[in-house]
Design a protein around this motif. Structure first.
Motif: not given
Length: 336
Positions: A29-31, A59-67, A330-336
Protein backbone atom coordinates in the motif's frame (compact mmCIF):
# COMPACT_ATOMS: atom_id res chain seq x y z
CA UNK A 1 10.98 5.61 1.09
CA UNK A 2 10.82 7.42 4.46
CA UNK A 3 9.48 5.95 7.65
CA UNK A 4 8.96 7.54 11.07
CA UNK A 5 10.34 5.43 13.92
CA UNK A 6 9.62 5.85 17.61
CA UNK A 7 13.15 4.92 18.67
CA UNK A 8 12.39 5.13 22.38
CA UNK A 9 9.86 6.92 24.55
CA UNK A 10 9.93 10.61 23.73
CA UNK A 11 12.04 10.34 20.57
CA UNK A 12 11.09 9.97 16.90
CA UNK A 13 13.49 9.67 13.96
CA UNK A 14 12.89 9.66 10.21
CA UNK A 15 14.73 6.80 8.54
CA UNK A 16 15.31 5.76 4.95
CA UNK A 17 14.23 2.27 3.93
CA UNK A 18 13.61 0.24 0.80
CA UNK A 19 10.03 0.00 -0.41
CA UNK A 20 8.93 -3.43 0.83
CA UNK A 21 8.01 -6.22 -1.57
CA UNK A 22 4.80 -8.14 -0.87
CA UNK A 23 5.02 -11.90 -0.56
CA UNK A 24 2.34 -14.56 -0.84
CA UNK A 25 -0.83 -13.43 0.91
CA UNK A 26 0.39 -9.83 1.13
CA UNK A 27 -0.26 -6.49 -0.54
CA UNK A 28 1.73 -3.28 -0.87
CA UNK A 29 0.00 0.00 0.00
CA UNK A 30 0.98 3.60 -0.58
CA UNK A 31 -0.06 5.48 2.54
CA UNK A 32 -2.15 8.60 2.04
CA UNK A 33 -3.37 9.41 5.54
CA UNK A 34 -2.77 8.06 9.05
CA UNK A 35 -4.87 8.87 12.07
CA UNK A 36 -3.04 9.66 15.31
CA UNK A 37 -4.54 7.47 18.01
CA UNK A 38 -4.32 7.60 21.78
CA UNK A 39 -2.30 4.39 21.46
CA UNK A 40 0.34 6.30 19.47
CA UNK A 41 0.39 9.16 21.98
CA UNK A 42 0.78 6.78 24.92
CA UNK A 43 3.45 4.77 23.09
CA UNK A 44 5.45 7.94 22.44
CA UNK A 45 5.13 8.81 26.14
CA UNK A 46 6.12 5.30 27.24
CA UNK A 47 2.72 4.52 28.79
CA UNK A 48 1.35 1.93 26.35
CA UNK A 49 0.91 -1.71 27.49
CA UNK A 50 2.05 -4.55 25.20
CA UNK A 51 4.74 -2.37 23.62
CA UNK A 52 8.43 -2.51 22.72
CA UNK A 53 10.86 -0.13 20.98
CA UNK A 54 11.94 0.82 18.38
CA UNK A 55 8.58 0.81 16.61
CA UNK A 56 6.92 2.39 13.59
CA UNK A 57 3.53 3.53 14.88
CA UNK A 58 0.27 3.92 13.00
CA UNK A 59 -2.74 1.67 12.51
CA UNK A 60 -5.52 4.02 11.33
CA UNK A 61 -4.95 3.77 7.60
CA UNK A 62 -6.12 5.35 4.37
CA UNK A 63 -4.05 4.20 1.40
CA UNK A 64 -3.83 3.35 -2.27
CA UNK A 65 -3.55 -0.26 -3.32
CA UNK A 66 -0.31 -0.76 -5.26
CA UNK A 67 0.15 -4.48 -5.85
CA UNK A 68 -0.38 -7.91 -4.29
CA UNK A 69 -2.79 -10.80 -4.36
CA UNK A 70 -5.87 -9.28 -2.69
CA UNK A 71 -8.91 -10.64 -4.51
CA UNK A 72 -11.04 -7.91 -6.08
CA UNK A 73 -8.49 -5.12 -5.63
CA UNK A 74 -6.73 -3.26 -8.44
CA UNK A 75 -3.93 -0.67 -8.37
CA UNK A 76 -5.26 2.72 -7.35
CA UNK A 77 -8.12 1.44 -5.19
CA UNK A 78 -8.64 3.53 -2.06
CA UNK A 79 -8.43 1.15 0.91
CA UNK A 80 -8.28 0.88 4.66
CA UNK A 81 -6.86 -1.92 6.80
CA UNK A 82 -8.19 -4.08 9.62
CA UNK A 83 -4.92 -3.84 11.57
CA UNK A 84 -5.32 -6.81 13.92
CA UNK A 85 -3.40 -9.78 12.54
CA UNK A 86 -3.72 -13.36 13.74
CA UNK A 87 -3.08 -16.89 12.48
CA UNK A 88 -6.74 -17.64 13.20
CA UNK A 89 -6.09 -20.95 14.93
CA UNK A 90 -6.57 -20.29 18.65
CA UNK A 91 -9.73 -20.65 20.73
CA UNK A 92 -10.83 -17.04 20.28
CA UNK A 93 -10.69 -17.35 16.49
CA UNK A 94 -12.58 -20.63 16.63
CA UNK A 95 -15.26 -18.83 18.66
CA UNK A 96 -15.56 -16.13 15.99
CA UNK A 97 -13.55 -13.56 17.97
CA UNK A 98 -10.36 -12.92 15.96
CA UNK A 99 -10.21 -9.45 17.55
CA UNK A 100 -8.91 -10.86 20.85
CA UNK A 101 -6.70 -13.83 20.02
CA UNK A 102 -3.70 -14.83 22.11
CA UNK A 103 -1.41 -14.45 19.08
CA UNK A 104 -2.68 -10.96 18.25
CA UNK A 105 -0.27 -8.69 16.38
CA UNK A 106 -1.60 -5.16 16.00
CA UNK A 107 -0.11 -3.00 13.27
CA UNK A 108 1.94 -0.25 14.87
CA UNK A 109 1.86 -1.88 18.31
CA UNK A 110 3.29 -5.40 18.20
CA UNK A 111 4.73 -5.00 14.68
CA UNK A 112 5.83 -1.98 12.68
CA UNK A 113 2.95 0.14 11.51
CA UNK A 114 1.99 2.56 8.78
CA UNK A 115 3.76 5.84 9.60
CA UNK A 116 5.73 5.27 6.43
CA UNK A 117 5.29 6.07 2.77
CA UNK A 118 4.66 2.40 1.93
CA UNK A 119 3.65 -0.63 3.97
CA UNK A 120 2.97 -4.31 3.33
CA UNK A 121 -0.04 -5.89 5.05
CA UNK A 122 -1.91 -9.21 4.79
CA UNK A 123 -4.17 -9.12 1.75
CA UNK A 124 -7.16 -10.38 3.71
CA UNK A 125 -6.96 -7.31 5.97
CA UNK A 126 -7.90 -4.87 3.18
CA UNK A 127 -11.30 -3.22 2.92
CA UNK A 128 -12.77 -0.74 0.46
CA UNK A 129 -16.14 0.86 -0.14
CA UNK A 130 -17.27 2.75 -3.20
CA UNK A 131 -17.72 6.45 -2.58
CA UNK A 132 -15.45 6.79 0.44
CA UNK A 133 -12.52 9.22 0.32
CA UNK A 134 -9.30 9.20 2.34
CA UNK A 135 -10.84 11.21 5.19
CA UNK A 136 -13.58 8.59 5.50
CA UNK A 137 -11.20 5.65 5.29
CA UNK A 138 -8.76 6.93 7.90
CA UNK A 139 -11.61 7.08 10.43
CA UNK A 140 -12.96 3.59 9.83
CA UNK A 141 -10.71 1.86 12.37
CA UNK A 142 -11.29 4.21 15.35
CA UNK A 143 -15.01 4.35 14.66
CA UNK A 144 -15.06 0.56 14.42
CA UNK A 145 -13.65 0.38 17.95
CA UNK A 146 -16.79 2.20 19.05
CA UNK A 147 -19.00 0.05 16.84
CA UNK A 148 -17.61 -3.10 18.43
CA UNK A 149 -18.28 -1.71 21.90
CA UNK A 150 -21.85 -0.98 20.81
CA UNK A 151 -22.19 -4.54 19.53
CA UNK A 152 -20.85 -5.90 22.83
CA UNK A 153 -23.25 -3.81 24.88
CA UNK A 154 -26.29 -4.63 22.76
CA UNK A 155 -28.11 -1.30 22.86
CA UNK A 156 -31.85 -1.48 23.42
CA UNK A 157 -33.53 1.43 21.60
CA UNK A 158 -34.78 3.98 24.08
CA UNK A 159 -32.53 3.01 26.99
CA UNK A 160 -30.27 5.47 28.75
CA UNK A 161 -26.65 5.04 27.66
CA UNK A 162 -23.85 6.67 29.66
CA UNK A 163 -20.60 7.27 27.74
CA UNK A 164 -17.73 8.18 30.05
CA UNK A 165 -15.05 10.08 28.16
CA UNK A 166 -15.73 12.31 25.16
CA UNK A 167 -12.41 11.82 23.40
CA UNK A 168 -12.14 10.38 19.86
CA UNK A 169 -13.32 6.88 20.82
CA UNK A 170 -15.99 8.12 23.19
CA UNK A 171 -17.39 10.54 20.61
CA UNK A 172 -17.57 7.69 18.13
CA UNK A 173 -19.50 5.62 20.67
CA UNK A 174 -21.82 8.56 21.28
CA UNK A 175 -22.56 8.99 17.57
CA UNK A 176 -23.08 5.27 17.04
CA UNK A 177 -25.18 4.83 20.18
CA UNK A 178 -27.42 7.64 18.96
CA UNK A 179 -27.77 5.93 15.57
CA UNK A 180 -28.71 2.72 17.41
CA UNK A 181 -31.50 4.48 19.27
CA UNK A 182 -29.96 5.03 22.70
CA UNK A 183 -30.69 8.10 24.81
CA UNK A 184 -27.09 9.14 25.25
CA UNK A 185 -25.56 10.87 28.27
CA UNK A 186 -21.98 12.16 27.85
CA UNK A 187 -19.75 12.43 30.94
CA UNK A 188 -16.39 14.20 30.76
CA UNK A 189 -14.22 16.73 32.59
CA UNK A 190 -13.93 19.00 29.53
CA UNK A 191 -16.87 21.32 28.84
CA UNK A 192 -15.80 21.85 25.23
CA UNK A 193 -15.87 18.12 24.57
CA UNK A 194 -19.24 17.82 26.26
CA UNK A 195 -20.58 20.52 23.95
CA UNK A 196 -19.10 18.68 20.99
CA UNK A 197 -20.77 15.47 22.16
CA UNK A 198 -24.14 17.21 21.84
CA UNK A 199 -23.47 17.84 18.14
CA UNK A 200 -22.81 14.12 17.62
CA UNK A 201 -25.96 12.82 19.25
CA UNK A 202 -25.69 13.11 23.03
CA UNK A 203 -29.05 14.14 24.46
CA UNK A 204 -27.54 15.06 27.83
CA UNK A 205 -24.14 16.06 29.18
CA UNK A 206 -22.74 15.98 32.70
CA UNK A 207 -19.42 17.32 33.94
CA UNK A 208 -17.42 14.71 35.82
CA UNK A 209 -16.05 17.56 37.94
CA UNK A 210 -19.47 18.26 39.47
CA UNK A 211 -20.02 17.07 43.03
CA UNK A 212 -23.51 15.77 42.25
CA UNK A 213 -22.91 13.54 39.21
CA UNK A 214 -24.94 10.70 40.70
CA UNK A 215 -27.86 13.01 41.43
CA UNK A 216 -27.79 14.46 37.91
CA UNK A 217 -27.79 10.99 36.37
CA UNK A 218 -30.64 9.91 38.60
CA UNK A 219 -32.66 12.97 37.56
CA UNK A 220 -32.02 12.41 33.86
CA UNK A 221 -33.01 8.73 34.08
CA UNK A 222 -36.07 9.23 36.28
CA UNK A 223 -34.18 7.68 39.22
CA UNK A 224 -33.40 4.47 37.29
CA UNK A 225 -29.73 5.24 36.46
CA UNK A 226 -28.19 4.24 33.08
CA UNK A 227 -28.74 0.66 31.95
CA UNK A 228 -25.75 0.65 29.58
CA UNK A 229 -22.39 2.27 30.36
CA UNK A 230 -19.23 2.63 28.31
CA UNK A 231 -15.84 3.70 29.62
CA UNK A 232 -13.79 5.40 26.92
CA UNK A 233 -11.32 7.11 29.24
CA UNK A 234 -8.83 4.39 30.11
CA UNK A 235 -8.57 6.21 33.44
CA UNK A 236 -8.46 4.09 36.58
CA UNK A 237 -10.41 6.53 38.72
CA UNK A 238 -13.12 7.03 36.12
CA UNK A 239 -13.48 3.29 35.54
CA UNK A 240 -13.79 2.45 39.23
CA UNK A 241 -16.09 5.38 39.96
CA UNK A 242 -18.60 4.46 37.25
CA UNK A 243 -19.77 1.30 39.01
CA UNK A 244 -21.91 3.51 41.25
CA UNK A 245 -23.74 4.85 38.19
CA UNK A 246 -25.07 1.45 37.10
CA UNK A 247 -28.80 0.75 37.16
CA UNK A 248 -29.96 -2.58 38.52
CA UNK A 249 -29.54 -5.04 35.65
CA UNK A 250 -27.10 -2.73 33.82
CA UNK A 251 -24.23 -3.63 31.48
CA UNK A 252 -20.85 -1.90 31.73
CA UNK A 253 -18.46 -2.10 28.78
CA UNK A 254 -14.78 -1.19 29.20
CA UNK A 255 -13.47 0.15 25.89
CA UNK A 256 -10.64 2.23 27.33
CA UNK A 257 -7.49 0.46 28.54
CA UNK A 258 -5.28 1.20 31.54
CA UNK A 259 -2.60 -0.67 33.48
CA UNK A 260 -4.00 -0.85 37.00
CA UNK A 261 -6.40 -3.14 38.85
CA UNK A 262 -10.14 -2.48 38.88
CA UNK A 263 -11.81 -2.10 42.29
CA UNK A 264 -15.52 -2.09 43.06
CA UNK A 265 -17.93 -3.20 45.76
CA UNK A 266 -18.90 -6.79 45.12
CA UNK A 267 -22.15 -6.56 47.12
CA UNK A 268 -23.26 -3.44 45.21
CA UNK A 269 -22.37 -5.02 41.86
CA UNK A 270 -23.91 -8.37 42.85
CA UNK A 271 -27.25 -7.00 44.00
CA UNK A 272 -27.58 -5.23 40.66
CA UNK A 273 -26.83 -8.47 38.79
CA UNK A 274 -24.49 -6.26 36.81
CA UNK A 275 -22.68 -7.33 33.69
CA UNK A 276 -19.06 -6.20 33.21
CA UNK A 277 -17.35 -6.80 29.90
CA UNK A 278 -14.36 -5.61 27.92
CA UNK A 279 -14.33 -4.63 24.27
CA UNK A 280 -11.10 -5.14 22.37
CA UNK A 281 -10.36 -4.01 18.81
CA UNK A 282 -13.13 -4.74 16.28
CA UNK A 283 -14.46 -7.36 13.89
CA UNK A 284 -14.69 -7.21 10.11
CA UNK A 285 -18.46 -6.79 10.52
CA UNK A 286 -17.84 -3.66 12.61
CA UNK A 287 -15.64 -2.23 9.84
CA UNK A 288 -18.32 -2.97 7.27
CA UNK A 289 -21.01 -1.34 9.40
CA UNK A 290 -18.96 1.84 9.89
CA UNK A 291 -18.13 2.06 6.19
CA UNK A 292 -21.83 1.81 5.37
CA UNK A 293 -22.66 4.57 7.87
CA UNK A 294 -19.95 6.78 6.33
CA UNK A 295 -21.29 6.01 2.88
CA UNK A 296 -24.89 6.90 3.76
CA UNK A 297 -23.66 10.02 5.64
CA UNK A 298 -25.18 9.08 9.01
CA UNK A 299 -21.55 9.43 10.13
CA UNK A 300 -19.68 12.51 8.88
CA UNK A 301 -15.86 12.39 8.79
CA UNK A 302 -15.66 16.18 8.96
CA UNK A 303 -17.12 16.11 12.48
CA UNK A 304 -14.21 14.05 13.81
CA UNK A 305 -11.11 15.43 12.05
CA UNK A 306 -10.00 18.59 13.84
CA UNK A 307 -6.30 18.73 12.96
CA UNK A 308 -3.96 17.92 10.10
CA UNK A 309 -0.18 17.69 9.84
CA UNK A 310 2.17 16.74 7.03
CA UNK A 311 4.23 13.56 7.35
CA UNK A 312 7.37 15.71 7.31
CA UNK A 313 6.19 17.60 10.41
CA UNK A 314 4.55 14.75 12.31
CA UNK A 315 7.49 14.00 14.62
CA UNK A 316 7.65 17.61 15.80
CA UNK A 317 3.92 17.63 16.57
CA UNK A 318 4.28 14.86 19.16
CA UNK A 319 6.87 16.77 21.17
CA UNK A 320 5.62 20.35 20.75
CA UNK A 321 3.87 21.42 23.98
CA UNK A 322 2.25 24.36 22.18
CA UNK A 323 0.32 21.92 19.95
CA UNK A 324 -1.06 19.27 22.32
CA UNK A 325 -2.41 16.32 20.35
CA UNK A 326 -5.15 15.69 22.88
CA UNK A 327 -6.62 19.19 22.54
CA UNK A 328 -8.66 18.34 19.45
CA UNK A 329 -10.67 15.28 18.45
CA UNK A 330 -8.66 13.55 15.71
CA UNK A 331 -5.43 14.69 14.08
CA UNK A 332 -4.52 13.22 10.72
CA UNK A 333 -1.03 12.80 9.23
CA UNK A 334 -1.16 13.52 5.48
CA UNK A 335 1.30 12.22 2.89
CA UNK A 336 2.11 13.84 -0.45
Amino acid sequence: MKKLVCVEPGRFAYEDADIPTPGKGESLLRIRKIGICGTDIHAFAGRQPFFSYPRVLGHEVAADYVEGDAAGFVPGDKVTVIPYFTEGKDIASRMGKPNCTNDMRVLGVHIDGAMAEYVVVPSHALRKEEGLDYDDLVLVEPLSIGAHGIQRGGIIPGEFVLVIGAGPIGLGIIALANIAGGKVIALDVDDNRLAYAKTLGASYSVSALDADVHTQLATITNEDMPTLLFDATGNTGAINNAFQYMAHGARYVLVGLQKEEIHFSHPEFHKREGTLMSSRNALASDFEYVMQRLQDKSLDAAQFITGRVSFANAAELFSDPSKPLLSGIKTIIEFN
